[in-house]
Design a protein around this motif. Structure first.
Motif, PDB file in Angstrom:
ATOM      1  N   PRO A   1      -3.890   9.827   0.761  1.00 35.67           N
ATOM      2  CA  PRO A   1      -3.946   8.750  -0.335  1.00 35.67           C
ATOM      3  C   PRO A   1      -4.192   8.626  -1.559  1.00 35.67           C
ATOM      4  CG  PRO A   1      -2.672   8.458   0.981  1.00 35.67           C
ATOM      5  CD  PRO A   1      -3.245   9.072   1.543  1.00 35.67           C
ATOM      6  N   LEU A   2      -5.323   8.063  -1.069  1.00 35.26           N
ATOM      7  CA  LEU A   2      -6.311   7.336  -0.912  1.00 35.26           C
ATOM      8  C   LEU A   2      -7.228   7.773  -2.181  1.00 35.26           C
ATOM      9  CD1 LEU A   2      -7.814   4.427   1.078  1.00 35.26           C
ATOM     10  CD2 LEU A   2      -6.155   4.113  -1.171  1.00 35.26           C
ATOM     11  N   LEU A   3      -7.431   9.490  -1.665  1.00 32.84           N
ATOM     12  CA  LEU A   3      -8.346  10.289  -2.733  1.00 32.84           C
ATOM     13  C   LEU A   3      -7.408  10.743  -4.244  1.00 32.84           C
ATOM     14  CD1 LEU A   3     -10.211  12.884  -0.230  1.00 32.84           C
ATOM     15  CD2 LEU A   3     -10.664  10.767  -1.894  1.00 32.84           C
ATOM     16  N   ASP A   4      -6.073   9.973  -3.624  1.00 29.44           N
ATOM     17  CA  ASP A   4      -4.998  10.251  -5.262  1.00 29.44           C
ATOM     18  C   ASP A   4      -5.201   9.399  -6.352  1.00 29.44           C
ATOM     19  OD1 ASP A   4      -3.615  12.604  -4.637  1.00 29.44           O
ATOM     20  OD2 ASP A   4      -2.380  11.278  -3.245  1.00 29.44           O
ATOM     21  N   GLN A   5      -5.979   7.556  -5.440  1.00 31.89           N
ATOM     22  CA  GLN A   5      -5.875   7.218  -6.389  1.00 31.89           C
ATOM     23  C   GLN A   5      -7.268   7.182  -7.330  1.00 31.89           C
ATOM     24  OE1 GLN A   5      -3.946   4.823  -3.580  1.00 31.89           O
ATOM     25  NE2 GLN A   5      -2.281   6.483  -4.293  1.00 31.89           N
ATOM     26  N   ILE A   6      -8.515   7.425  -6.235  1.00 34.18           N
ATOM     27  CA  ILE A   6      -9.637   6.729  -6.397  1.00 34.18           C
ATOM     28  C   ILE A   6     -10.270   8.261  -7.172  1.00 34.18           C
ATOM     29  CG2 ILE A   6     -12.205   6.662  -5.052  1.00 34.18           C
ATOM     30  CD1 ILE A   6     -10.422   4.856  -3.060  1.00 34.18           C
TER      31      ILE A   6
ATOM     32  N   ILE B   1       7.984   5.900   4.580  1.00 33.76           N
ATOM     33  CA  ILE B   1       5.968   5.876   4.393  1.00 33.76           C
ATOM     34  C   ILE B   1       5.740   4.718   5.537  1.00 33.76           C
ATOM     35  CG2 ILE B   1       4.375   5.827   2.623  1.00 33.76           C
ATOM     36  CD1 ILE B   1       6.167   6.338   0.462  1.00 33.76           C
ATOM     37  N   ASP B   2       5.086   4.909   6.524  1.00 34.65           N
ATOM     38  CA  ASP B   2       4.126   3.862   7.202  1.00 34.65           C
ATOM     39  C   ASP B   2       5.265   2.743   7.719  1.00 34.65           C
ATOM     40  OD1 ASP B   2       2.263   2.369   8.095  1.00 34.65           O
ATOM     41  OD2 ASP B   2       1.572   1.361   6.161  1.00 34.65           O
ATOM     42  N   SER B   3       4.788   2.251   8.218  1.00 30.72           N
ATOM     43  CA  SER B   3       5.688   0.521   8.658  1.00 30.72           C
ATOM     44  C   SER B   3       6.955   1.136   9.880  1.00 30.72           C
ATOM     45  CB  SER B   3       6.339   0.178   7.592  1.00 30.72           C
ATOM     46  OG  SER B   3       6.000   0.205   6.673  1.00 30.72           O
ATOM     47  N   SER B   4       6.319   1.858  10.961  1.00 28.49           N
ATOM     48  CA  SER B   4       6.607   2.067  12.233  1.00 28.49           C
ATOM     49  C   SER B   4       7.731   1.855  13.129  1.00 28.49           C
ATOM     50  CB  SER B   4       5.448   3.185  13.319  1.00 28.49           C
ATOM     51  OG  SER B   4       4.735   2.348  13.728  1.00 28.49           O
TER      52      SER B   4
ATOM     53  N   LYS C   1     -11.305  15.594   1.978  1.00 33.94           N
ATOM     54  CA  LYS C   1     -10.882  16.579   1.487  1.00 33.94           C
ATOM     55  C   LYS C   1     -10.208  16.394   0.868  1.00 33.94           C
ATOM     56  CE  LYS C   1     -10.690  20.027   4.966  1.00 33.94           C
ATOM     57  NZ  LYS C   1      -9.569  21.060   6.263  1.00 33.94           N
ATOM     58  N   HIS C   2      -9.125  15.781   0.220  1.00 31.38           N
ATOM     59  CA  HIS C   2      -8.320  15.769  -1.402  1.00 31.38           C
ATOM     60  C   HIS C   2      -7.221  14.855  -1.163  1.00 31.38           C
ATOM     61  CE1 HIS C   2      -5.567  17.999   0.457  1.00 31.38           C
ATOM     62  NE2 HIS C   2      -6.610  18.974   1.254  1.00 31.38           N
ATOM     63  N   GLY C   3      -6.538  14.459  -2.338  1.00 27.04           N
ATOM     64  CA  GLY C   3      -4.866  13.913  -1.939  1.00 27.04           C
ATOM     65  C   GLY C   3      -4.041  14.319  -1.263  1.00 27.04           C
ATOM     66  N   SER C   4      -3.081  13.725  -0.795  1.00 27.58           N
ATOM     67  CA  SER C   4      -2.061  14.352  -0.320  1.00 27.58           C
ATOM     68  C   SER C   4      -0.531  14.152  -1.114  1.00 27.58           C
ATOM     69  CB  SER C   4      -1.132  13.320   0.706  1.00 27.58           C
ATOM     70  OG  SER C   4      -1.433  11.826   0.300  1.00 27.58           O
ATOM     71  N   SER C   5      -0.308  14.001  -2.684  1.00 27.38           N
ATOM     72  CA  SER C   5       0.309  13.684  -3.400  1.00 27.38           C
ATOM     73  C   SER C   5       0.814  15.559  -3.583  1.00 27.38           C
ATOM     74  CB  SER C   5       0.284  12.825  -4.515  1.00 27.38           C
ATOM     75  OG  SER C   5       0.218  10.768  -4.339  1.00 27.38           O
ATOM     76  N   LYS C   6       0.588  15.888  -4.173  1.00 28.31           N
ATOM     77  CA  LYS C   6       0.982  17.250  -4.790  1.00 28.31           C
ATOM     78  C   LYS C   6       1.500  17.766  -3.462  1.00 28.31           C
ATOM     79  CE  LYS C   6      -2.309  17.600  -7.998  1.00 28.31           C
ATOM     80  NZ  LYS C   6      -3.159  18.972  -8.987  1.00 28.31           N
ATOM     81  N   ARG C   7       1.008  18.117  -2.020  1.00 27.63           N
ATOM     82  CA  ARG C   7       1.406  18.457  -0.854  1.00 27.63           C
ATOM     83  C   ARG C   7       2.436  17.833  -0.739  1.00 27.63           C
ATOM     84  NH1 ARG C   7       3.216  22.545   1.686  1.00 27.63           N
ATOM     85  NH2 ARG C   7       3.756  22.450   3.673  1.00 27.63           N
ATOM     86  N   VAL C   8       2.969  16.788  -0.791  1.00 25.86           N
ATOM     87  CA  VAL C   8       3.350  15.787   0.220  1.00 25.86           C
ATOM     88  C   VAL C   8       5.053  16.072  -0.499  1.00 25.86           C
ATOM     89  CG1 VAL C   8       5.082  13.982   1.133  1.00 25.86           C
ATOM     90  CG2 VAL C   8       3.096  14.054   1.312  1.00 25.86           C
TER      91      VAL C   8
ATOM     92  N   SER D   1       1.157  -1.131   0.190  1.00 23.44           N
ATOM     93  CA  SER D   1       0.294   0.009   0.434  1.00 23.44           C
ATOM     94  C   SER D   1       1.227   1.276   0.356  1.00 23.44           C
ATOM     95  CB  SER D   1      -0.971   0.089   1.049  1.00 23.44           C
ATOM     96  OG  SER D   1      -0.070   0.171   2.789  1.00 23.44           O
ATOM     97  N   ALA D   2       1.651   0.871   0.820  1.00 23.54           N
ATOM     98  CA  ALA D   2       2.758   2.181   0.667  1.00 23.54           C
ATOM     99  C   ALA D   2       3.144   2.470  -0.768  1.00 23.54           C
ATOM    100  CB  ALA D   2       3.969   2.294   1.693  1.00 23.54           C
ATOM    101  N   ASN D   3       3.346   1.631  -1.382  1.00 27.50           N
ATOM    102  CA  ASN D   3       4.299   1.614  -2.439  1.00 27.50           C
ATOM    103  C   ASN D   3       3.164   2.297  -3.519  1.00 27.50           C
ATOM    104  OD1 ASN D   3       7.128   0.359  -2.796  1.00 27.50           O
ATOM    105  ND2 ASN D   3       6.215  -0.433  -1.560  1.00 27.50           N
ATOM    106  N   VAL D   4       1.688   2.071  -3.367  1.00 26.49           N
ATOM    107  CA  VAL D   4       0.838   2.613  -4.336  1.00 26.49           C
ATOM    108  C   VAL D   4       0.864   4.409  -4.233  1.00 26.49           C
ATOM    109  CG1 VAL D   4      -1.550   2.538  -4.826  1.00 26.49           C
ATOM    110  CG2 VAL D   4      -0.020   0.679  -4.418  1.00 26.49           C
ATOM    111  N   HIS D   5       1.172   4.286  -2.937  1.00 29.00           N
ATOM    112  CA  HIS D   5       0.958   6.083  -2.592  1.00 29.00           C
ATOM    113  C   HIS D   5       2.650   6.550  -2.989  1.00 29.00           C
ATOM    114  CE1 HIS D   5      -2.892   4.522  -0.834  1.00 29.00           C
ATOM    115  NE2 HIS D   5      -1.826   4.773   0.446  1.00 29.00           N
ATOM    116  N   LEU D   6       3.079   5.737  -3.196  1.00 26.40           N
ATOM    117  CA  LEU D   6       4.478   6.206  -3.990  1.00 26.40           C
ATOM    118  C   LEU D   6       4.252   6.777  -4.926  1.00 26.40           C
ATOM    119  CD1 LEU D   6       7.837   7.215  -2.709  1.00 26.40           C
ATOM    120  CD2 LEU D   6       7.950   4.565  -3.324  1.00 26.40           C
ATOM    121  N   LYS D   7       4.034   5.541  -5.766  1.00 26.85           N
ATOM    122  CA  LYS D   7       3.634   6.065  -7.419  1.00 26.85           C
ATOM    123  C   LYS D   7       2.795   7.266  -7.777  1.00 26.85           C
ATOM    124  CE  LYS D   7       4.319   0.836  -7.850  1.00 26.85           C
ATOM    125  NZ  LYS D   7       3.542   0.173  -8.512  1.00 26.85           N
TER     126      LYS D   7
END
Length: 349
Positions: free
Chosen positions: A153-158, A82-85, A336-343, A11-17
């Motif tokens: 991040p899910l709102l970047d994909q969905i 990303i994640d995996s604390s 609200k929105h996805g996270s990729s742009k801000r990160v 899941s972390a790599n999906v968001h990384l993409k």
């Protein structure tokens, strides 16, 4: 720009993409990530663990991997965790100790608000930018902590959502998880449940693409009454209802607007330890968020011995799908929105 990345989970790599799409083309990733994004130092399949007991067996391997990441951080402009604390927080401490000026960004934070709240001051002190994907999370941190809600991040994909409920439930999808232990524990129940739903015209089962025919035969048992599919988001949009193992998929379904029931069976020892460490009233991500937002759950949950065919069937028959859809829309507004742009902007600063 060269970024040391530590992204151990699928899941972390999906968001990384999604994040990489927002970064300059000359950005280079080094470290731990999916091979589709560059050349990692380890095969992600070797990092897969299931539960606390399995994690303990691989401790030596992870210690060696962390040391390798610390050395590699010397040549990176910035560090992205990303994640995996369990792996990434100790790694952050080691990097800061050896390279105090190295800038560390943590994206998808440890759920310190749920357990081990003593980690919060450590995170605030060790990490330069804390990128929260939970709107309520920054309130748990000191006012001067470098934390902000960046979106989810899910709102970047969905991008497509249900706007109205199904007039009749004809397609049910089953998601027994992606880890072998989860699948083996849930599938016998899902098979029997499918038999108790003879009026359903289509029953799909979402199976990860990377499973071989041998894996499927071993893990899923008799699936002659199911249609195998692989695309989770598309299937959830098409389905009228779902039965889902705990995990990111529950939040995906909640955002898309597909009514569902969470069913989760862990190893007894893992559940015993986890239930005493983590003080939460729910385990589903959507329920955790909605509880913070509205004070109520958005979907039913059944755990351990309560995961029975009778319980799932009864909950399904009494489900208020209209109310669920209203709450689904409210949840999307809350995030609200996805996270990729801000990160991406934080990494480019």
């Amino acid at each position: 720009m060269k970024i040391l990345v530590s992204a151990l989970e699928h899941s972390a790599n999906v968001h990384l993409k999604s994040l990489k799409n927002e970064l300059p083309e000359d950005t280079e990733f080094i470290g731990i990530f999916d091979s589709a994004l560059g050349t990692p130092i380890v095969d992600l399949r070797s990092l897969a663990i299931m539960g606390i007991v399995d994690a303990l067996k691989k401790l030596r391997f992870f210690f060696k991997l962390a040391d390798e990441m610390v050395e590699l951080s010397q040549e990176a402009d910035k560090v992205l965790l990303i994640d995996s604390s369990g792996f990434n927080l100790p790694l952050a401490k080691k990097i800061k100790k050896k390279y105090p000026q190295k800038e560390i960004i943590y994206y998808i934070l440890p759920q310190a608000w749920a357990w081990k709240k003593k980690r919060i001051p450590v995170l605030a002190k060790t990490i330069d930018h804390l990128c929260s994907i939970l709107p309520f999370e920054p309130a748990y941190y000191p006012k001067n902590a470098p934390i902000e809600y960046v979106g989810h991040p899910l709102l970047d994909q969905i991008k497509k959502f249900k706007e109205q409920e199904a007039q009749k439930i004809e397609h049910i999808t089953f998601m027994p998880g992606s880890r072998k232990g989860e699948i083996k524990r849930l599938m016998p129940i899902f098979e029997k449940l499918r038999e108790r739903l003879p009026d359903i015209k289509r029953a799909t089962i979402i199976i990860p693409k990377y499973f071989s025919k041998e894996d499927i035969a071993e893990l899923y048992g008799n699936i002659k009454n199911f249609e195998i599919v692989h695309n989770a988001h598309q299937t959830l949009r098409e389905a009228d209802f779902a039965f889902i193992c705990s995990g990111t998929a529950t939040l995906e379904a909640a955002l898309i607007g597909t009514p569902f029931i969470l069913a989760y069976k862990a190893k007894p020892l893992d559940y015993f330890i986890g239930s005493r460490l983590i003080k939460l009233t729910h385990v589903g991500l959507a329920n955790i968020m909605f509880q913070k937002f509205k004070g109520v759950a958005i979907h039913p949950e059944f755990l351990q011995d309560d995961v029975t065919v009778e319980n799932l069937l009864e909950s399904y028959k009494s489900y208020d799908t209209s109310h669920f859809l209203e709450n689904s829309k409210a949840l999307r507004t809350y995030l609200k929105h996805g996270s990729s742009k801000r990160v991406a902007k934080i990494l480019e600063q």
